[in-house]
Design a protein around this motif. Structure first.
Motif, short mmCIF file in Angstrom:
data_model
loop_
_atom_site.label_atom_id
_atom_site.label_comp_id
_atom_site.label_asym_id
_atom_site.label_seq_id
_atom_site.Cartn_x
_atom_site.Cartn_y
_atom_site.Cartn_z
N GLN A 68 -16.89 -24.84 9.40
CA GLN A 68 -16.46 -26.24 9.34
C GLN A 68 -15.24 -26.48 10.22
O GLN A 68 -15.18 -27.48 10.94
CB GLN A 68 -16.13 -26.63 7.89
N LEU A 69 -14.30 -25.57 10.15
CA LEU A 69 -13.09 -25.71 10.95
C LEU A 69 -13.41 -25.67 12.44
O LEU A 69 -12.92 -26.50 13.22
CB LEU A 69 -12.09 -24.61 10.58
N LEU A 70 -14.24 -24.73 12.84
CA LEU A 70 -14.60 -24.61 14.25
C LEU A 70 -15.32 -25.86 14.74
O LEU A 70 -15.05 -26.35 15.85
CB LEU A 70 -15.47 -23.37 14.46
N GLU A 71 -16.20 -26.41 13.93
CA GLU A 71 -16.90 -27.63 14.30
C GLU A 71 -15.95 -28.81 14.47
O GLU A 71 -16.21 -29.71 15.26
CB GLU A 71 -17.98 -27.96 13.27
N ALA A 72 -14.83 -28.79 13.74
CA ALA A 72 -13.87 -29.89 13.82
C ALA A 72 -12.97 -29.80 15.05
O ALA A 72 -12.30 -30.78 15.40
CB ALA A 72 -13.01 -29.92 12.55
N ILE A 73 -12.96 -28.65 15.70
CA ILE A 73 -12.16 -28.48 16.92
C ILE A 73 -13.06 -28.84 18.11
O ILE A 73 -14.16 -28.28 18.23
CB ILE A 73 -11.66 -27.02 17.05
N ALA A 96 -11.43 -22.33 22.96
CA ALA A 96 -10.91 -21.14 23.63
C ALA A 96 -9.39 -21.17 23.66
O ALA A 96 -8.73 -20.14 23.45
CB ALA A 96 -11.47 -21.01 25.04
N GLY A 97 -8.81 -22.33 23.88
CA GLY A 97 -7.36 -22.46 23.89
C GLY A 97 -6.74 -22.19 22.53
O GLY A 97 -5.67 -21.57 22.44
N VAL A 98 -7.39 -22.64 21.48
CA VAL A 98 -6.90 -22.39 20.12
C VAL A 98 -6.92 -20.89 19.84
O VAL A 98 -5.93 -20.32 19.35
CB VAL A 98 -7.75 -23.16 19.08
N LEU A 99 -8.02 -20.23 20.17
CA LEU A 99 -8.11 -18.78 19.95
C LEU A 99 -7.07 -18.04 20.77
O LEU A 99 -6.43 -17.10 20.28
CB LEU A 99 -9.52 -18.28 20.27
N HIS A 100 -6.89 -18.46 22.01
CA HIS A 100 -5.88 -17.82 22.86
C HIS A 100 -4.48 -18.01 22.28
O HIS A 100 -3.69 -17.06 22.23
CB HIS A 100 -5.95 -18.38 24.28
N ALA A 101 -4.18 -19.20 21.82
CA ALA A 101 -2.86 -19.47 21.23
C ALA A 101 -2.61 -18.58 20.01
O ALA A 101 -1.50 -18.05 19.84
CB ALA A 101 -2.72 -20.94 20.86
N ASP A 130 -3.94 -15.60 19.47
CA ASP A 130 -3.72 -14.25 19.98
C ASP A 130 -2.30 -14.10 20.52
O ASP A 130 -1.64 -13.08 20.28
CB ASP A 130 -4.72 -13.92 21.10
N VAL A 131 -1.81 -15.09 21.24
CA VAL A 131 -0.46 -15.05 21.79
C VAL A 131 0.57 -15.01 20.66
O VAL A 131 1.55 -14.26 20.73
CB VAL A 131 -0.21 -16.25 22.73
N MET A 132 0.34 -15.77 19.60
CA MET A 132 1.26 -15.76 18.45
C MET A 132 1.31 -14.38 17.80
O MET A 132 2.39 -13.87 17.49
CB MET A 132 0.82 -16.80 17.41
N VAL A 133 0.17 -13.75 17.61
CA VAL A 133 0.14 -12.42 16.99
C VAL A 133 0.86 -11.42 17.88
O VAL A 133 1.67 -10.60 17.41
CB VAL A 133 -1.32 -11.96 16.71
N GLU A 134 0.61 -11.46 19.18
CA GLU A 134 1.29 -10.55 20.11
C GLU A 134 2.80 -10.76 20.06
O GLU A 134 3.56 -9.78 20.04
CB GLU A 134 0.78 -10.77 21.54
N ALA A 135 3.24 -12.01 20.01
CA ALA A 135 4.68 -12.29 19.96
C ALA A 135 5.28 -11.77 18.65
O ALA A 135 6.40 -11.23 18.64
CB ALA A 135 4.93 -13.80 20.09
N LEU A 136 4.57 -11.89 17.56
CA LEU A 136 5.06 -11.39 16.27
C LEU A 136 5.10 -9.87 16.23
O LEU A 136 5.92 -9.29 15.53
CB LEU A 136 4.19 -11.93 15.14
N ASP A 137 4.22 -9.22 16.99
CA ASP A 137 4.19 -7.75 17.03
C ASP A 137 5.31 -7.16 17.85
O ASP A 137 5.56 -5.96 17.76
CB ASP A 137 2.83 -7.26 17.56
N GLU A 138 5.94 -7.97 18.69
CA GLU A 138 7.02 -7.43 19.54
C GLU A 138 8.26 -7.12 18.75
O GLU A 138 8.57 -7.63 17.75
CB GLU A 138 7.37 -8.43 20.65
#
Length: 147
Positions: free
Chosen positions: A121-126, A132-137, A139-147
Protein backbone atom coordinates in the motif's frame (compact mmCIF):
# COMPACT_ATOMS: atom_id res chain seq x y z
CA UNK A 1 4.48 18.51 1.98
CA UNK A 2 6.72 21.57 2.32
CA UNK A 3 9.54 21.68 -0.19
CA UNK A 4 11.05 25.00 0.88
CA UNK A 5 13.07 23.58 3.77
CA UNK A 6 16.79 24.16 3.61
CA UNK A 7 18.58 20.92 2.80
CA UNK A 8 21.55 21.84 5.00
CA UNK A 9 19.46 22.71 8.07
CA UNK A 10 19.61 20.01 10.81
CA UNK A 11 16.27 21.23 12.16
CA UNK A 12 14.68 20.50 8.80
CA UNK A 13 16.05 16.94 8.86
CA UNK A 14 14.81 16.47 12.43
CA UNK A 15 11.36 17.79 11.53
CA UNK A 16 11.11 15.59 8.46
CA UNK A 17 12.28 12.50 10.33
CA UNK A 18 9.92 13.16 13.25
CA UNK A 19 7.07 13.54 10.77
CA UNK A 20 7.96 10.20 9.20
CA UNK A 21 8.20 8.45 12.58
CA UNK A 22 4.75 9.72 13.54
CA UNK A 23 3.13 9.05 10.17
CA UNK A 24 4.55 5.53 10.08
CA UNK A 25 3.49 4.87 13.68
CA UNK A 26 6.95 4.17 15.08
CA UNK A 27 6.18 6.27 18.16
CA UNK A 28 3.50 3.76 19.22
CA UNK A 29 5.57 1.29 21.26
CA UNK A 30 3.18 -1.65 21.36
CA UNK A 31 1.95 -1.67 17.75
CA UNK A 32 3.86 -2.23 14.52
CA UNK A 33 3.43 0.15 11.59
CA UNK A 34 1.46 -2.62 9.89
CA UNK A 35 -1.06 -2.56 12.76
CA UNK A 36 -0.08 -5.68 14.68
CA UNK A 37 -0.35 -5.70 18.48
CA UNK A 38 3.30 -6.45 19.12
CA UNK A 39 6.23 -4.15 19.77
CA UNK A 40 8.40 -3.17 16.84
CA UNK A 41 11.46 -4.77 18.47
CA UNK A 42 9.57 -8.04 19.02
CA UNK A 43 8.46 -7.98 15.38
CA UNK A 44 12.03 -7.44 14.20
CA UNK A 45 13.26 -10.31 16.39
CA UNK A 46 10.58 -12.66 15.04
CA UNK A 47 11.48 -11.65 11.49
CA UNK A 48 15.17 -12.37 12.00
CA UNK A 49 14.47 -15.73 13.61
CA UNK A 50 11.96 -16.68 10.91
CA UNK A 51 14.49 -15.82 8.22
CA UNK A 52 17.37 -17.75 9.77
CA UNK A 53 15.63 -20.63 11.54
CA UNK A 54 17.79 -20.15 14.61
CA UNK A 55 20.25 -17.56 15.85
CA UNK A 56 22.62 -17.16 18.72
CA UNK A 57 21.29 -14.51 21.06
CA UNK A 58 24.48 -12.48 20.59
CA UNK A 59 23.87 -12.45 16.81
CA UNK A 60 20.29 -11.29 17.32
CA UNK A 61 21.67 -8.49 19.50
CA UNK A 62 24.02 -7.44 16.71
CA UNK A 63 21.35 -7.57 14.01
CA UNK A 64 18.79 -5.60 16.02
CA UNK A 65 21.42 -3.05 17.10
CA UNK A 66 20.24 -3.24 20.69
CA UNK A 67 22.01 -3.67 24.01
CA UNK A 68 22.54 -7.21 25.34
CA UNK A 69 20.29 -6.54 28.33
CA UNK A 70 17.51 -5.22 26.07
CA UNK A 71 17.64 -8.32 23.87
CA UNK A 72 17.66 -10.54 26.94
CA UNK A 73 14.43 -8.89 28.13
CA UNK A 74 13.02 -9.09 24.61
CA UNK A 75 13.74 -12.82 24.39
CA UNK A 76 12.16 -13.31 27.81
CA UNK A 77 9.00 -11.56 26.54
CA UNK A 78 8.92 -13.66 23.36
CA UNK A 79 9.47 -16.80 25.41
CA UNK A 80 6.62 -15.85 27.76
CA UNK A 81 4.35 -15.52 24.72
CA UNK A 82 5.38 -19.03 23.74
CA UNK A 83 7.03 -17.83 20.52
CA UNK A 84 10.72 -18.46 21.20
CA UNK A 85 12.65 -21.24 22.86
CA UNK A 86 16.19 -21.01 24.18
CA UNK A 87 18.76 -23.77 24.01
CA UNK A 88 22.43 -23.96 24.97
CA UNK A 89 24.73 -23.42 22.00
CA UNK A 90 26.11 -26.83 20.99
CA UNK A 91 29.69 -25.58 20.65
CA UNK A 92 29.72 -23.21 23.63
CA UNK A 93 27.99 -23.87 26.94
CA UNK A 94 27.75 -20.17 27.69
CA UNK A 95 26.08 -19.29 24.38
CA UNK A 96 22.34 -19.34 23.80
CA UNK A 97 20.61 -20.38 20.59
CA UNK A 98 17.12 -19.06 19.87
CA UNK A 99 14.46 -20.79 17.78
CA UNK A 100 10.85 -20.03 17.00
CA UNK A 101 8.26 -22.41 18.36
CA UNK A 102 5.41 -23.50 16.06
CA UNK A 103 3.33 -20.70 17.60
CA UNK A 104 6.19 -18.27 16.98
CA UNK A 105 6.41 -19.34 13.34
CA UNK A 106 2.68 -18.66 12.92
CA UNK A 107 3.07 -15.25 14.57
CA UNK A 108 6.03 -14.46 12.29
CA UNK A 109 4.02 -15.53 9.22
CA UNK A 110 1.10 -13.31 10.26
CA UNK A 111 3.47 -10.38 10.77
CA UNK A 112 5.13 -10.98 7.41
CA UNK A 113 1.75 -10.99 5.66
CA UNK A 114 0.64 -7.77 7.39
CA UNK A 115 4.01 -6.20 6.54
CA UNK A 116 3.72 -7.18 2.86
CA UNK A 117 0.24 -5.66 2.67
CA UNK A 118 1.27 -2.44 4.43
CA UNK A 119 4.39 -1.93 2.35
CA UNK A 120 2.52 -2.71 -0.88
CA UNK A 121 0.00 0.00 0.00
CA UNK A 122 2.77 2.40 0.90
CA UNK A 123 4.69 1.73 -2.30
CA UNK A 124 1.56 2.25 -4.39
CA UNK A 125 1.06 5.63 -2.69
CA UNK A 126 4.53 6.82 -3.75
CA UNK A 127 4.59 8.08 -7.34
CA UNK A 128 6.45 5.56 -9.52
CA UNK A 129 9.02 8.13 -10.64
CA UNK A 130 9.92 8.89 -6.98
CA UNK A 131 10.28 5.32 -5.65
CA UNK A 132 13.95 4.86 -6.54
CA UNK A 133 14.76 8.21 -4.91
CA UNK A 134 12.94 7.23 -1.71
CA UNK A 135 14.84 3.94 -1.51
CA UNK A 136 18.12 5.71 -2.20
CA UNK A 137 17.41 8.31 0.50
CA UNK A 138 16.75 5.56 3.04
CA UNK A 139 20.02 3.81 2.10
CA UNK A 140 21.91 7.10 2.49
CA UNK A 141 20.33 7.64 5.92
CA UNK A 142 21.38 4.17 7.12
CA UNK A 143 24.93 4.69 5.82
CA UNK A 144 25.14 8.06 7.58
CA UNK A 145 23.91 6.51 10.85
CA UNK A 146 26.50 3.72 10.55
CA UNK A 147 29.38 6.20 10.38
Amino acid sequence: MPRDRRADDPAALQEALAGFVRAFGLHQPETTPCGQQISVSEAHALGELAQEGELRQVELTRRLRLQKSTVSRLVTQLSARGWVERAPAPDDGRGVVLRLTPSGRRAAQNLAQARRERFSQLLEAIPAHERAGVLHALDVMVEALDE
